[in-house]
Structures are given as C-alpha cells and as structure tokens.
Design a protein around this motif. Structure first.
Motif, PDB file in Angstrom:
ATOM      1  N   ASP A   1      -0.723  12.636 -33.773  1.00 47.43           N
ATOM      2  CA  ASP A   1      -1.839  12.207 -32.697  1.00 47.43           C
ATOM      3  C   ASP A   1      -2.186  13.564 -32.026  1.00 47.43           C
ATOM      4  O   ASP A   1      -1.814  13.523 -31.094  1.00 47.43           O
TER       5      ASP A   1
ATOM      6  N   TYR B   1       2.847   7.181 -32.545  1.00 48.26           N
ATOM      7  CA  TYR B   1       1.633   7.599 -33.443  1.00 48.26           C
ATOM      8  C   TYR B   1       1.956   8.875 -34.039  1.00 48.26           C
ATOM      9  O   TYR B   1       2.023   9.852 -33.695  1.00 48.26           O
ATOM     10  N   VAL B   2       1.667   8.705 -35.396  1.00 51.04           N
ATOM     11  CA  VAL B   2       1.751   9.883 -36.107  1.00 51.04           C
ATOM     12  C   VAL B   2       0.778  10.941 -36.140  1.00 51.04           C
ATOM     13  O   VAL B   2      -0.307  10.654 -36.532  1.00 51.04           O
TER      14      VAL B   2
ATOM     15  N   ASN C   1      -2.079  17.228 -27.638  1.00 49.58           N
ATOM     16  CA  ASN C   1      -0.865  16.544 -27.395  1.00 49.58           C
ATOM     17  C   ASN C   1       0.158  17.634 -27.898  1.00 49.58           C
ATOM     18  O   ASN C   1       0.630  17.875 -28.936  1.00 49.58           O
TER      19      ASN C   1
ATOM     20  N   ASN D   1       6.033   8.848 -29.870  1.00 53.62           N
ATOM     21  CA  ASN D   1       5.178   7.914 -28.962  1.00 53.62           C
ATOM     22  C   ASN D   1       4.569   6.829 -29.504  1.00 53.62           C
ATOM     23  O   ASN D   1       3.542   6.125 -29.378  1.00 53.62           O
TER      24      ASN D   1
ATOM     25  N   GLU E   1       3.079  17.095 -30.335  1.00 55.38           N
ATOM     26  CA  GLU E   1       2.724  16.903 -31.970  1.00 55.38           C
ATOM     27  C   GLU E   1       2.620  18.453 -32.450  1.00 55.38           C
ATOM     28  O   GLU E   1       2.375  18.632 -33.693  1.00 55.38           O
TER      29      GLU E   1
ATOM     30  N   ASP F   1       5.952  11.397 -36.397  1.00 55.55           N
ATOM     31  CA  ASP F   1       5.696  11.200 -35.133  1.00 55.55           C
ATOM     32  C   ASP F   1       6.820  12.118 -34.078  1.00 55.55           C
ATOM     33  O   ASP F   1       7.430  11.570 -33.710  1.00 55.55           O
ATOM     34  N   ASP F   2       6.299  13.377 -33.930  1.00 54.73           N
ATOM     35  CA  ASP F   2       7.161  14.446 -33.367  1.00 54.73           C
ATOM     36  C   ASP F   2       7.588  14.119 -32.148  1.00 54.73           C
ATOM     37  O   ASP F   2       8.537  14.183 -31.759  1.00 54.73           O
ATOM     38  N   ASP F   3       6.487  13.365 -31.233  1.00 53.55           N
ATOM     39  CA  ASP F   3       6.945  13.065 -29.912  1.00 53.55           C
ATOM     40  C   ASP F   3       7.318  11.753 -29.657  1.00 53.55           C
ATOM     41  O   ASP F   3       7.415  11.233 -28.381  1.00 53.55           O
TER      42      ASP F   3
HETATM   43 CA    CA Z   1       2.992  10.918 -32.004  1.00 47.19          CA
END
Ligand code: CA
Ligand code: CA
Ligand code: CA
Length: 487
Positions: free
Chosen positions: A219, A216-217, A191, A214, A194, A210-212
């Motif tokens: 991921d 989910y941290v 991903n 989405n 991330e 959760d950089d993107d």
């Molecule tokens: Ca994420």
C-alpha cells in the motif's frame, strides 16, 4: 447527484496543459471492475446485492460463529478490522432483506444490516470562465454571473499566515485520486513504511510483502477498499473524476506554475478509493474500511464528500473509531432539511466531525445544498468550483463542478492549514475553531448551526497561527504567495 458528468468545456484558453494519462504500472490494475457477482441490476441500488454486514456479540464463541455461518450459508468476504465488522457473501437464493431480518434475531449477532451505498455529493455545473472565486472573490464573472467581492473564504490573507505543511495528511475517501496528475502528484502521500529501500515512489517496486505490517500489501500510496487492491487511482471513465476534483480543492499543489491551488498548498493527499464500478456508489463496507485505514495511518483530516439518508451501525461505528482526525462531511445536495430527514455521515454528532453546506458567489446557500439548523455546521463555496479532474475521464485534467462535495474539501483544506499552523490543537478544537470563526450571513441564519461561511484568515488567527510567511511547521518549503493565473 449520483452521476458526475463532465459538462461542456467552453472556455477558450482553459487548457492549461495536456499530459498523457499514465497509470503507475506497479499498481494492481482494476481492469474489468467486476466483483464475483452475476447481478447486473438497475443502477443506484440502495445497497450492494448479495452481501451483508454483521457484527457478532462479544460473547459469541468461535464455534457458535461457525455454526451460524454454516446454518445460513454465509462466506466471509472481508473484515473491517477497525470495528470488528464482517462482510458476508450470501448464498444463492438468500436475499439481503431476508438475511438481515433473520440475523437480527440471532442471539449471536450484535447487528446485521445491508451494505448501503453512499453517493458522491457533486452535481454537474456549467463552466464558462476559469477562476477560483471561492478562494478570492473579486466579483469576477463566472458562468455569466458576476459575484460579490469578498464572498469567499479569504484565502490569500490566510496564506500570509501559513500555506500548509507536507507533514499534514488529508485522507480523501472517494472515487480515488488521479495519482499521476501533475498538480496533485507533488502532494501525494507516500507510505514510507512500504518503500522497502526505494528512494521514492518513483523508484518503488512492489515486493508482495506487507513491509510495514499494517495489514495491506504494497500500500504505497493508499488503497482501494472496494477492489481490495493497492491501486487507488480515479480511473473509472463512467463514474470517476469526483475524488480528483475534491483532492484538488483541498490540496492541489500551490505555486507550482500549473493549474489551480488547493486551500492548503502543501498537505499530503492520501487517496482511499471506495467506489463500486458496477454502480457508481460507495458501499459502506468500503467507506468504513477506508476510515479505519486513515486513522491507522495517521491522517490529520478526512474528507467525506459523500453521503446517504440511511443510518448504519457500520458507518456510525467506523466514524466513532476515528479519534485523531478531523472528519469533514458533505451535507448533501437535495435542498432539504437534514434536521427533518437525517443525512449521514454528516449528521453524526461526533465532536471531531463537521458538516458542510454550499454557498455561491453571493454568499447565499446554493439552492441544492442541504441545510440544518442543528445538523449542519458551516457553509463554504460549493458552486462553479474549478479544480483538478481525473485525466482518465477528461484528458485536460481540470473542470468545474458544484455541490456540497466541493464545499467540503474547502473546509478540509482549512483544517489542514490550521493543523499545520498549530500542531497542539486536537481535532475537536480544530472543528470548534472553524465553527467559531465564520462570517455570519443572513441567508445562512437558521440554515447552519453557526449561521456562517468559513473564513480561513479568521480561523487561523483564532488558532493562534501568526507571523508572516510560511509557518508550516515542517514543510521546509519557502513559499511565496504569488498565484498562477489560470485564465
Ligand atoms: Ca502495508
Ligand atoms: Ca511491500
Ligand atoms: Ca498548482
């Protein structure tokens, strides 16, 4: 069928290499593997104890929902955002059946149901001789049996047209994938949203963010939807191995001088773990969460080598929420007629879903493979299949398994080849092409709707994939078709 046991490891010279198992330390450990439950019932319960799945009616107000949760003593354990379904933890003294019965009558509730377990659809198999007959059957002897030349998916000829592309993502919803496996790691989906400045997964460190965005941290390489962690490794010694085997059939790295090759040499594997380490089954809540993630993150193909005989609103809705991927489902391993006893998700009627039975080295339906003239679509090789295996379970990293679980990723790999070769096709068109290009066989007539076993070459031609060499549309790699011998 529930247990995927490693069987005797007989063939001399089969050990291709040995590598120490290294869990990427950045990923959250799943040690213990226990949820906050004190229930240790017998294995293979029909559903997860102590929880239920509920979807509110859209008219229910926030206050009404709070009232209901207070009335029954329900605690929200998690949400499946793609379909708006909640996983509730039940209070002590309220069993699943009673809770479902009461909540189904509640006007605030659209549906309430148990969190059923699906199970991996592999069965053990006796290895004797290592070779991938399903891709190229020369009549070689496997397990003491010489097969019929040509009873295969015609992969080598198909690879003249394309060997796949690293722009295509295959999500594997299963026990996880051994993400460090040398034959899978080169094809592991990462991903990029991330990476947060890291050049690659090798250099990556978690940052707790959760950089993107989405949901989910960290991921970085998928998710575990049972443990709710960023670690989708296939690391259960007791129940693991299945997902790694499945991933390798679809997309082990081809032409890398190691082990086996997938039907697709270069697609990206997105590992989505969904297994309950207490039971070895895959709760529908986890499977549904994984389906939502696969769709959200752009998977082109979703492999579901799992199933159950219980219809479920949650699973049905989660399948229908997938619009952009081809969903490939195992037909099941009880040797029964799915038209009579429906099996899910293979039996759902969605046009982007394809249900797969298993054949042997003679193009016969394997005795244990479920069938269905209406409800099962195609067959693919699914007996004595050699593939990658979780090194957490067996350090050698390879084994034989059989089952519709193994036939399913043959079709998933083919779908990935088609989507690599022709990016204009919709998921529904890809399914239609695979179904329309089978080799019809007498033993499959009246057993699967197409009456045939998949043929990768014919499917690629039907998809308009032409020309020689790599037409991988973005792979950038210059693959040659030479395969490494595995024996
Ligand atoms: Ca994420
Ligand atoms: Ca992060
Ligand atoms: Ca390989």
């Amino acid at each position: 069928m529930y247990l995927i046991k490693k069987i005797a490891w007989m063939a001399i010279g089969l050990i291709l290499f040995f590598a120490p198992v290294t869990l990427s330390t950045e990923l959250t450990p799943k040690a213990g593997g226990m949820e906050n439950t004190t229930i240790h019932a017998q294995k293979h319960l029909p559903y997860v104890p102590g929880r239920i799945l509920v979807k509110y009616r859209s008219a229910a107000t926030a206050a009404a929902k709070t009232d209901m949760q207070t009335l029954y003593g329900l605690a929200v354990k998690k949400e499946i955002p793609s379909i708006g379904t909640l996983v509730f933890k039940l209070p002590e003294g309220l069993d699943v059946k009673t809770a479902v019965r009461q909540l189904r009558d509640d006007p605030r509730v659209e549906y309430a149901e148990p969190d059923y377990y699906a199970h991996p659809e592999a069965i053990p198999n006796d290895p004797a001789f290592s070779t991938q007959w399903g891709l190229n059957n020369t009549g070689q002897v496997i397990g003491g049996v010489a097969g019929r030349p040509g009873a295969d998916i015609n992969a080598p000829a198909a690879w003249d047209l394309t060997v796949g592309s690293d722009s295509i993502i295959i999500a594997v919803i299963d026990t996880g994938v051994d993400i460090g496996h040398p034959d899978l790691r080169p094809n592991l989906w990462v991903n990029t949203g991330e990476l947060a400045g890291a050049a690659s997964f090798d250099d990556w460190q978690p940052n707790g963010l959760d950089d993107d965005g989405n949901g989910y941290v960290d991921d970085i390489v998928g998710w575990d939807f049972f443990f709710n962690t960023n670690n989708p490794n296939d690391e259960s010694k007791k129940f693991g191995g299945h997902g790694t085997h499945v991933a390798g059939i679809a997309a082990a790295r081809g032409n890398n001088g190691a082990g086996v090759t997938g039907v697709s040499w270069a697609a990206r594997i997105m590992p989505l773990a969904a297994m309950d380490y207490n039971d070895g089954g895959l709760p529908i809540s986890a499977v549904a969460g994984a389906l939502g993630y696969a769709e959200q993150m752009g998977a082109h193909v979703i492999n579901m080598s799992l199933g159950l005989y219980q219809d479920s609103h949650t699973l049905r809705n989660a399948i229908s929420a997938v619009q952009h991927a081809v969903i490939v489902c195992a037909a099941g391993n009880d040797g029964t007629d799915n038209d009579v006893r429906p099996h899910y998700p293979s039996g759902y009627p969605n046009a982007n879903l394809i249900a797969v039975a298993a054949t042997d080295q003679f193009d016969h339906r394997v005795w244990y493979s479920n069938f269905g003239a209406a409800s099962v679509d195609v067959a693919a090789p699914g007996a004595r299949i050699y593939s990658t295996y979780s090194r957490f379970v067996d350090a050698s990293g390879y084994t034989f398994l059989g089952g519709t679980s193994m036939a399913t990723p043959m079709v998933a790999g083919l779908a990935a080849l088609i989507r690599a070769g022709n990016g204009t096709l919709s998921p529904v068109q890809v399914v239609s092409i695979i179904k329309g290009s089978v080799d019809k066989r007498p033993s499959l007539s009246g057993r699967v709707s197409t009456g045939g076993r998949i043929n990768a070459l014919q499917a690629l031609r039907a998809a308009g994939v032409g020309g020689g060499g790599d037409s991988g549309g973005g792979s950038g790699g210059c693959f040659i078709r030479t395969l490494q011998s595995v024996h």
